[in-house]
Design an enzyme around this catalytic site. Sequence first.
Site, PDB file in Angstrom:
ATOM      1  N   CYS A 163     -48.955   1.365 -17.345  1.00 62.79           N
ATOM      2  CA  CYS A 163     -47.887   1.817 -17.671  1.00 62.79           C
ATOM      3  C   CYS A 163     -47.507   0.948 -19.783  1.00 62.79           C
ATOM      4  CB  CYS A 163     -46.421   1.485 -16.942  1.00 62.79           C
ATOM      5  SG  CYS A 163     -46.493   2.069 -15.255  1.00 62.79           S
ATOM      6  N   HIS A 303     -38.671  -0.195 -23.090  1.00 62.67           N
ATOM      7  CA  HIS A 303     -39.624   0.225 -22.002  1.00 62.67           C
ATOM      8  C   HIS A 303     -38.758   0.918 -20.384  1.00 62.67           C
ATOM      9  CE1 HIS A 303     -43.256   0.849 -19.578  1.00 62.67           C
ATOM     10  NE2 HIS A 303     -42.495  -0.371 -18.056  1.00 62.67           N
ATOM     11  N   GLU A 314     -35.666  -7.159 -19.128  1.00 64.12           N
ATOM     12  CA  GLU A 314     -36.119  -6.922 -21.081  1.00 64.12           C
ATOM     13  C   GLU A 314     -35.311  -7.405 -21.801  1.00 64.12           C
ATOM     14  OE1 GLU A 314     -37.745  -3.047 -22.949  1.00 64.12           O
ATOM     15  OE2 GLU A 314     -37.079  -2.610 -21.432  1.00 64.12           O
ATOM     16  N   LYS A 335     -36.726   6.898 -21.169  1.00 67.20           N
ATOM     17  CA  LYS A 335     -37.560   7.541 -20.177  1.00 67.20           C
ATOM     18  C   LYS A 335     -36.332   8.655 -19.284  1.00 67.20           C
ATOM     19  CE  LYS A 335     -41.231   4.072 -19.736  1.00 67.20           C
ATOM     20  NZ  LYS A 335     -41.179   3.792 -20.564  1.00 67.20           N
ATOM     21  N   HIS A 340     -40.923   9.443 -16.675  1.00 71.57           N
ATOM     22  CA  HIS A 340     -41.931   7.680 -16.710  1.00 71.57           C
ATOM     23  C   HIS A 340     -42.945   7.955 -16.536  1.00 71.57           C
ATOM     24  CE1 HIS A 340     -44.288   3.831 -17.661  1.00 71.57           C
ATOM     25  NE2 HIS A 340     -44.067   3.192 -16.316  1.00 71.57           N
ATOM     26  N   PHE A 400     -48.360  -2.215 -14.555  1.00 69.93           N
ATOM     27  CA  PHE A 400     -48.484  -3.742 -13.456  1.00 69.93           C
ATOM     28  C   PHE A 400     -49.667  -4.202 -13.990  1.00 69.93           C
ATOM     29  CE2 PHE A 400     -46.656  -0.994  -9.662  1.00 69.93           C
ATOM     30  CZ  PHE A 400     -45.867  -1.117  -9.803  1.00 69.93           C
TER      31      PHE A 400
END
Length: 412
Positions: A163, A303, A314, A335, A340, A400
């Site tokens: 991502c 994010h 975050e 998002k 996403h 990831f």
Amino acid sequence: MSTSRIVVTGIGASSPIGGTAPESWSALLAGESGARSLEHDWVQEYQLPVTFAAEAKVRPDTILQRPVAKRLDPASQFAMVAAMEAWEDAGSPEVDPDRLGVDFATGIGGVWTLLDAWDTLREKGPRRVMPMTVPMLMPNAAAGNLSLHFGARAYARTVASACASSTESLVNALSHLRDGLADIVIAGGTESAIHPITLASFASMQALSKRNDSPETASRPASIDRDGFVMAEGAAVLILETEEHARARGAKIYGALVGGGVTADSHHITANDPEGRGAARAVRLALEMAGASPDDVTHINAHATSTPVGDPNEYQALRAVFGSRVDDIPVSATKASTGHLLGGTGALEAIFTVLALRDRVAPPTINLTEQDPDVPFRISGEPMELGAGDHLAISNSFGFGGHNAVVAFASV
């Protein structure tokens, strides 16, 4: 290394809330959601636990000529549509092919081509597998096809860091332009992975929201009742070039890409560092490259995927950089509207960040019901005015594998 500023002269996007970048931006400001119930036979066939996603508002194969679309996986189709829009928006610049580069990204690549070919092999045998299967499924297919279409011969590079992919591609483009490898770069990312296997897999790991009865409200970053992210698809492209080159050809300039930071957590293959050390370091690196301090930042595109663990992590990472001031900086978690886009999400959010600075407005974060006290961002369901004057904003992406990528933009 060039000391020139790197500027954005063209934007293009195909997203769940708009078929173009301007349409996506208008829908974002209006508080629209791109999440919808999936109307595919395979949803019931496989009895998927999650029955919705944020599919692109406009299918790319309705825009591309049929012979072109047939040679491209949907991920590359989205990339081509967004790049064609961005290139035209930049004025279709005349540039030496040896001075035109491509920095592109995807998190997964041609998953539809790969799995369709597997079905064909099992059901019809090897002779029926398309000869173009590998060129269509490979992760660098989008970059390669953009290079072919636009005649880019400086280089065509691909990032695949989950991502964080397309944000990292922007950081690479910034460095490549400053290093003199190109005069113009086509940069961005794409993803088309709304497929039974990916939905089942993400659902199995408890990463997706399961609000099947209310898809449009499922993505709710910073809300105390968030329960996971919403799968999305699409692509976004920014045309980047040195300021001297842009002004010499009379190009319009949206904003300046002034910094970027890329780090790794080395913590866990799917979970980010709970202390946010890698993320915080990526923010600091981006600001250092920009020649700026945390006090200069006036807007953050977070994010903020709407996962129970990711959002507060975050916040802690940003608090480590900005201190208590983070609670006063207007934050957008876009998002909530788009879902996403995995490897394409960073480029789309970069466009939103550039447009936020141009229009001096932080876009709204929809579906914010009761804000989680562990995520006390200054965040709103309504657009927030940024005010007159110069502005500096950052856009965060985490993926990831422990990938962290942050870009910094300045108003012009």
